[in-house]
Enzyme design. Structure first.
Site, short mmCIF file in Angstrom:
data_model
loop_
_atom_site.label_atom_id
_atom_site.label_comp_id
_atom_site.label_asym_id
_atom_site.label_seq_id
_atom_site.Cartn_x
_atom_site.Cartn_y
_atom_site.Cartn_z
N LEU A 188 0.84 -1.19 0.00
CA LEU A 188 0.00 0.00 0.00
C LEU A 188 0.88 1.24 0.00
CD1 LEU A 188 -2.68 -0.94 2.70
CD2 LEU A 188 -3.12 -0.60 0.27
N ASP A 189 0.49 2.25 -0.76
CA ASP A 189 1.19 3.53 -0.75
C ASP A 189 1.10 4.17 0.63
OD1 ASP A 189 1.77 3.29 -3.45
OD2 ASP A 189 -0.04 4.38 -4.06
#
Length: 302
Positions: free
Chosen positions: A47-48
């Site tokens: 996930l960013d």
């Protein structure tokens, strides 16, 4: 009891972390690894930093099934801002284009969003971990280098339009592996001819898991103790994360053969990946069954 060593504990399983906004997936991984004093760990489905939500952390032997977890569908809540394009596709980047959007009606926006349901093609963003000649694209993007990317097929299984208010579009999206939600929001903006970028992103579903089964790092930290017992109770068995794979129980002789890398014959046919268990019902790992019923070891916990 888990074995201890100066390098960490030999523990196996999956921690379902609810990652906070602002942390990179690798930072979250290292925090969990240190907290559990695990010898080996890896994450699946990065996930960013902008995004929050479900991030499975694989401990020990469970890192061997990470690739199979990546095959599963994901579900996201996303908010996108209309009228602006960012160089990263989200609010962490710089605005590089503005367009009018005030004339758009709720029904027009809903229609455009829902039109992306089904099998579509996406061009991966430059700000991604995909590699070109061994170099991650995001590193090239930071040097203002842009390279051509081929479009890739992905599937949007479901789009639920949650509404539009003050320039903000809200959606719930269920999608296949490899789908970039930032690209989806940008493409919706292009279809509306008004530009768009992500301002909030949360992964709410991963395969059969939802956020009710996850733990914040702060919650896990409260459970820390010298014997790790309370923490270890929060570890999911690796096989529990693979509900869509068929269970195959082997005899004692077959179990020995598989562990030594030999194929075994079963009475079931059909080409598919399967979960392998020994004669004591202990999980051994993943096998590949052929059309003739022969199973070859693929990723084993031995």
């Amino acid at each position: 009891m888990s074995r201890r060593s100066p390098k960490g504990r030999d523990i196996n399983g999956i921690v379902l972390l609810d990652k906070d906004v602002g942390l990179s997936s690798n930072t979250a991984l290292q925090e969990v690894k240190r907290l559990f004093f695990a010898k080996k760990a890896g994450h699946t489905g990065a996930l960013d930093p902008l995004a929050s939500g479900i991030l499975p952390i694989c401990l020990g032997q469970a890192t061997k099934i990470a690739q199979f977890l990546l095959e599963d569908n994901k579900r996201y809540f996303v908010r996108g801002k209309l009228g602006q394009m960012s160089d990263t596709g989200d609010c962490e980047g710089s605005i590089i284009k503005t367009q009018p959007f005030e004339h758009l009606s709720d029904s027009e926006i809903a229609k455009a969003a829902i039109s992306f349901k089904g099998n579509i093609l996406q061009i991966p963003p430059m700000y991604s971990a995909l590699k070109r000649n061994g170099q991650p694209l995001y590193k090239l993007a930071r040097q203002s280098i842009e390279v051509k990317r081929e479009s890739r097929p992905v599937t949007i299984h479901k789009i639920i339009y949650l509404g539009y208010e003050n320039g903000m579009l809200s959606l719930e999206v269920t999608c296949s592996k490899g789908t970039y939600i930032r690209t989806l929001i940008e493409d919706i903006g292009k279809r509306l001819d008004c530009s768009a970028h992500v301002v909030e992103l949360r992964r709410t579903g991963f395969a059969h898991i939802d956020t009710s089964q996850t733990f914040k790092f702060s919650d896990l930290k409260v459970l820390a103790s010298d014997d790790y017992q309370a923490l270890d109770e929060k570890i999911f068995a690796s096989e529990a994360m693979l509900p869509n794979l068929e269970d195959v129980y082997l005899s004692e002789i077959q179990s020995v053969d598989i562990k030594f890398g030999r194929e075994v014959q079963t009475d079931k046919q059909g080409l598919l990946k399967v979960k392998l268990f020994d004669d004591k019902k202990q999980f051994l790992g993943i096998g590949q069954r052929q059309e003739n019923g022969i199973i070859a070891p693929k990723r084993l916990f031995v």
